[in-house]
Design a protein around this motif. Structure first.
Motif, PDB file in Angstrom:
ATOM      1  N   ILE A 115      48.553  42.300  50.660  1.00 60.39           N
ATOM      2  CA  ILE A 115      47.562  43.373  50.814  1.00 60.39           C
ATOM      3  C   ILE A 115      48.189  44.714  50.455  1.00 60.39           C
ATOM      4  O   ILE A 115      47.581  45.547  49.774  1.00 60.39           O
ATOM      5  CB  ILE A 115      47.015  43.395  52.255  1.00 60.39           C
ATOM      6  CG1 ILE A 115      46.149  42.158  52.516  1.00 60.39           C
ATOM      7  CG2 ILE A 115      46.205  44.668  52.515  1.00 60.39           C
ATOM      8  CD1 ILE A 115      45.684  42.009  53.954  1.00 60.39           C
ATOM      9  N   LYS A 144      38.119  49.374  52.280  1.00 62.89           N
ATOM     10  CA  LYS A 144      37.602  48.679  53.460  1.00 62.89           C
ATOM     11  C   LYS A 144      38.512  47.543  53.936  1.00 62.89           C
ATOM     12  O   LYS A 144      38.214  46.876  54.922  1.00 62.89           O
ATOM     13  CB  LYS A 144      36.216  48.103  53.160  1.00 62.89           C
ATOM     14  CG  LYS A 144      35.164  49.153  52.829  1.00 62.89           C
ATOM     15  CD  LYS A 144      33.830  48.471  52.524  1.00 62.89           C
ATOM     16  CE  LYS A 144      32.753  49.489  52.149  1.00 62.89           C
ATOM     17  NZ  LYS A 144      31.471  48.809  51.833  1.00 62.89           N
ATOM     18  N   VAL A 145      39.612  47.328  53.238  1.00 63.38           N
ATOM     19  CA  VAL A 145      40.498  46.210  53.577  1.00 63.38           C
ATOM     20  C   VAL A 145      41.486  46.630  54.655  1.00 63.38           C
ATOM     21  O   VAL A 145      42.123  47.687  54.551  1.00 63.38           O
ATOM     22  CB  VAL A 145      41.264  45.710  52.328  1.00 63.38           C
ATOM     23  CG1 VAL A 145      42.241  44.599  52.718  1.00 63.38           C
ATOM     24  CG2 VAL A 145      40.285  45.216  51.278  1.00 63.38           C
ATOM     25  N   ARG A 146      41.628  45.826  55.667  1.00 65.17           N
ATOM     26  CA  ARG A 146      42.561  46.101  56.754  1.00 65.17           C
ATOM     27  C   ARG A 146      43.607  44.987  56.822  1.00 65.17           C
ATOM     28  O   ARG A 146      43.316  43.822  56.555  1.00 65.17           O
ATOM     29  CB  ARG A 146      41.820  46.184  58.102  1.00 65.17           C
ATOM     30  CG  ARG A 146      40.830  47.334  58.176  1.00 65.17           C
ATOM     31  CD  ARG A 146      41.541  48.677  58.242  1.00 65.17           C
ATOM     32  NE  ARG A 146      40.597  49.793  58.282  1.00 65.17           N
ATOM     33  CZ  ARG A 146      40.163  50.447  57.217  1.00 65.17           C
ATOM     34  NH1 ARG A 146      40.583  50.080  56.009  1.00 65.17           N
ATOM     35  NH2 ARG A 146      39.323  51.442  57.335  1.00 65.17           N
ATOM     36  N   ILE A 182      41.965  37.124  50.147  1.00 64.40           N
ATOM     37  CA  ILE A 182      42.623  37.186  51.454  1.00 64.40           C
ATOM     38  C   ILE A 182      42.166  36.024  52.327  1.00 64.40           C
ATOM     39  O   ILE A 182      42.972  35.383  53.015  1.00 64.40           O
ATOM     40  CB  ILE A 182      42.337  38.541  52.139  1.00 64.40           C
ATOM     41  CG1 ILE A 182      42.981  39.685  51.340  1.00 64.40           C
ATOM     42  CG2 ILE A 182      42.857  38.542  53.569  1.00 64.40           C
ATOM     43  CD1 ILE A 182      42.597  41.064  51.819  1.00 64.40           C
ATOM     44  N   VAL A 214      38.669  40.849  46.417  1.00 69.35           N
ATOM     45  CA  VAL A 214      39.878  41.006  47.221  1.00 69.35           C
ATOM     46  C   VAL A 214      39.726  40.269  48.547  1.00 69.35           C
ATOM     47  O   VAL A 214      40.622  39.538  48.978  1.00 69.35           O
ATOM     48  CB  VAL A 214      40.182  42.503  47.473  1.00 69.35           C
ATOM     49  CG1 VAL A 214      41.340  42.651  48.456  1.00 69.35           C
ATOM     50  CG2 VAL A 214      40.507  43.215  46.166  1.00 69.35           C
ATOM     51  N   ARG A 215      38.567  40.444  49.170  1.00 71.55           N
ATOM     52  CA  ARG A 215      38.321  39.788  50.465  1.00 71.55           C
ATOM     53  C   ARG A 215      38.362  38.269  50.321  1.00 71.55           C
ATOM     54  O   ARG A 215      38.931  37.573  51.169  1.00 71.55           O
ATOM     55  CB  ARG A 215      36.966  40.225  51.016  1.00 71.55           C
ATOM     56  CG  ARG A 215      36.629  39.636  52.386  1.00 71.55           C
ATOM     57  CD  ARG A 215      35.287  40.117  52.885  1.00 71.55           C
ATOM     58  NE  ARG A 215      34.220  39.762  51.955  1.00 71.55           N
ATOM     59  CZ  ARG A 215      32.957  40.147  52.087  1.00 71.55           C
ATOM     60  NH1 ARG A 215      32.610  40.919  53.104  1.00 71.55           N
ATOM     61  NH2 ARG A 215      32.042  39.784  51.216  1.00 71.55           N
ATOM     62  N   PHE A 233      35.814  44.848  46.013  1.00 74.81           N
ATOM     63  CA  PHE A 233      36.124  44.516  47.406  1.00 74.81           C
ATOM     64  C   PHE A 233      35.846  43.049  47.716  1.00 74.81           C
ATOM     65  O   PHE A 233      36.621  42.396  48.411  1.00 74.81           O
ATOM     66  CB  PHE A 233      35.319  45.421  48.344  1.00 74.81           C
ATOM     67  CG  PHE A 233      35.307  44.965  49.777  1.00 74.81           C
ATOM     68  CD1 PHE A 233      36.467  45.055  50.553  1.00 74.81           C
ATOM     69  CD2 PHE A 233      34.168  44.423  50.344  1.00 74.81           C
ATOM     70  CE1 PHE A 233      36.466  44.621  51.878  1.00 74.81           C
ATOM     71  CE2 PHE A 233      34.168  43.993  51.659  1.00 74.81           C
ATOM     72  CZ  PHE A 233      35.321  44.095  52.417  1.00 74.81           C
ATOM     73  N   MET A 256      40.235  48.654  47.942  1.00 75.82           N
ATOM     74  CA  MET A 256      41.037  48.422  49.139  1.00 75.82           C
ATOM     75  C   MET A 256      40.629  49.319  50.307  1.00 75.82           C
ATOM     76  O   MET A 256      41.188  49.186  51.392  1.00 75.82           O
ATOM     77  CB  MET A 256      42.520  48.637  48.832  1.00 75.82           C
ATOM     78  CG  MET A 256      43.071  47.756  47.733  1.00 75.82           C
ATOM     79  SD  MET A 256      42.874  45.994  48.101  1.00 75.82           S
ATOM     80  CE  MET A 256      43.970  45.824  49.503  1.00 75.82           C
ATOM     81  N   ARG A 277      47.102  47.322  47.590  1.00 73.73           N
ATOM     82  CA  ARG A 277      46.812  48.704  47.966  1.00 73.73           C
ATOM     83  C   ARG A 277      47.553  49.673  47.034  1.00 73.73           C
ATOM     84  O   ARG A 277      46.986  50.664  46.554  1.00 73.73           O
ATOM     85  CB  ARG A 277      47.209  48.943  49.420  1.00 73.73           C
ATOM     86  CG  ARG A 277      46.470  50.114  50.068  1.00 73.73           C
ATOM     87  CD  ARG A 277      46.883  50.292  51.518  1.00 73.73           C
ATOM     88  NE  ARG A 277      46.612  49.128  52.338  1.00 73.73           N
ATOM     89  CZ  ARG A 277      45.401  48.791  52.786  1.00 73.73           C
ATOM     90  NH1 ARG A 277      44.350  49.517  52.455  1.00 73.73           N
ATOM     91  NH2 ARG A 277      45.251  47.718  53.551  1.00 73.73           N
TER      92      ARG A 277
END
Length: 302
Positions: free
Chosen positions: A75, A98-100, A58, A54-55, A51, A96, A79
């Motif tokens: 994203i 927790k990813v919005r 982004i 990924v964060r 995570f 993914m 996903r």
């Protein structure tokens, strides 16, 4: 032996049967993510990312001022990728979760008003040559059926049902839909097919409906040029693309009282939510009419 990324791309290409354009976009997104991981995190495979990685990617995209819609597409790529790895038991945890997606401001679809479209299709003179009839057919098909650019270039001659006066369109996710043709559009297709046969004497690529001046399958840039050149004659809109004609098709139908579900089916949307954006356009038109015509509205703006 394939890498997890290669397995994923083969999965979406051959099992999910996504379009070549979509597969290419996914591949590019994964390649960019891989480059970031290697350069910034010393990680060689995206499957090893968590995570935090990924964060960080982004955040880097946002700081680079990449368009929000592009970030959200990347994203969505990750996903789908990590969901694939989780189902194949390549990973134990989905990074993914927790990813919005980034919040997007709602943008109304850009469309051409009815009068300019009527002027273009009824008053502008197109040459009786193959190119002239072909160009008008391109405009009439995009505006008269609401099909996408990729659907237009993918149309086969056999997709035109001369008996039922319909076309069969292969849309997203390889779903077929049937769209009725108006009598004028039907007659224009017949005229075009005769000119196509005469112009190329059987040498044109007969499988596809729309061909170039040389008889080969029409390519996206050709269609875009035809649309832009002709829309320039009747509108000052900055954006003049095939998709604008698709928006115009849906907006004009809704403004004239067509059922939203029927428009959804004609457009090939998988859910009604995608079609409901046109209700906002219709409301904006109503507000504009109200502001221009209602006495109280006039008084309030003075």
């Amino acid at each position: 032996m394939n890498t997890p990324s290669e397995d994923f791309l083969q999965h979406i290409r051959y099992e999910k049967r996504l379009s070549h354009h979509t597969v290419t976009a996914y591949a590019n997104d994964l390649a960019q993510f891989s480059s970031f991981l290697l350069a910034e995190c010393n990680i060689s495979q995206p499957a090893q990312a968590d995570f935090r990685h990924v964060r960080s990617w982004i955040v880097s995209l946002v700081e680079a001022e990449l368009d929000k819609s592009s970030v959200n597409r990347k994203i969505a790529t990750l996903r789908a990728y990590f969901d694939f790895l989780l189902r194949r038991k390549v990973i134990d945890l989905d990074p993914m979760t927790k990813v919005r997606a980034l919040k997007m401001s709602k943008r109304l679809p850009i469309y051409v008003e009815e009068k300019p479209m009527e002027m273009l299709l009824n008053d502008v003179e197109f040459a009786d040559t193959f190119e002239g009839v072909r160009d008008k057919l391109v405009l009439e098909l995009l505006y008269g059926t609401g099909i996408r650019l990729s659907e237009l270039t993918g149309l086969k001659t056999v997709d035109v049902n001369l008996y039922d006066k319909t076309i069969q369109v292969l849309g997203k996710r390889n779903k077929h839909r049937i769209i009725p043709l108006t009598q004028p559009l039907f007659e224009l297709i017949q005229q075009y097919l005769l000119l196509k046969e005469t112009e190329f004497k059987g040498m044109a690529e007969q499988a596809v409906l729309i061909v170039s001046d040389k008889g080969v399958a029409a390519y996206p840039v050709l269609i875009q040029r035809i649309v832009k050149r002709n829309l320039t004659l009747v509108t000052t809109l900055e954006k003049k693309s095939p998709h604008v004609l698709r928006h115009s098709f849906a907006t004009h139908l809704l403004n004239r009282g067509a059922d939203l579900n029927a428009i959804k089916d004609l457009l090939g949307h998988s859910s009604l939510a995608a079609t409901q954006i046109y209700t906002h356009t219709s409301l904006e038109q109503l507000k504009k009419t109200y502001d221009q015509a209602h006495p109280k509205a006039k008084n309030s703006s003075e």
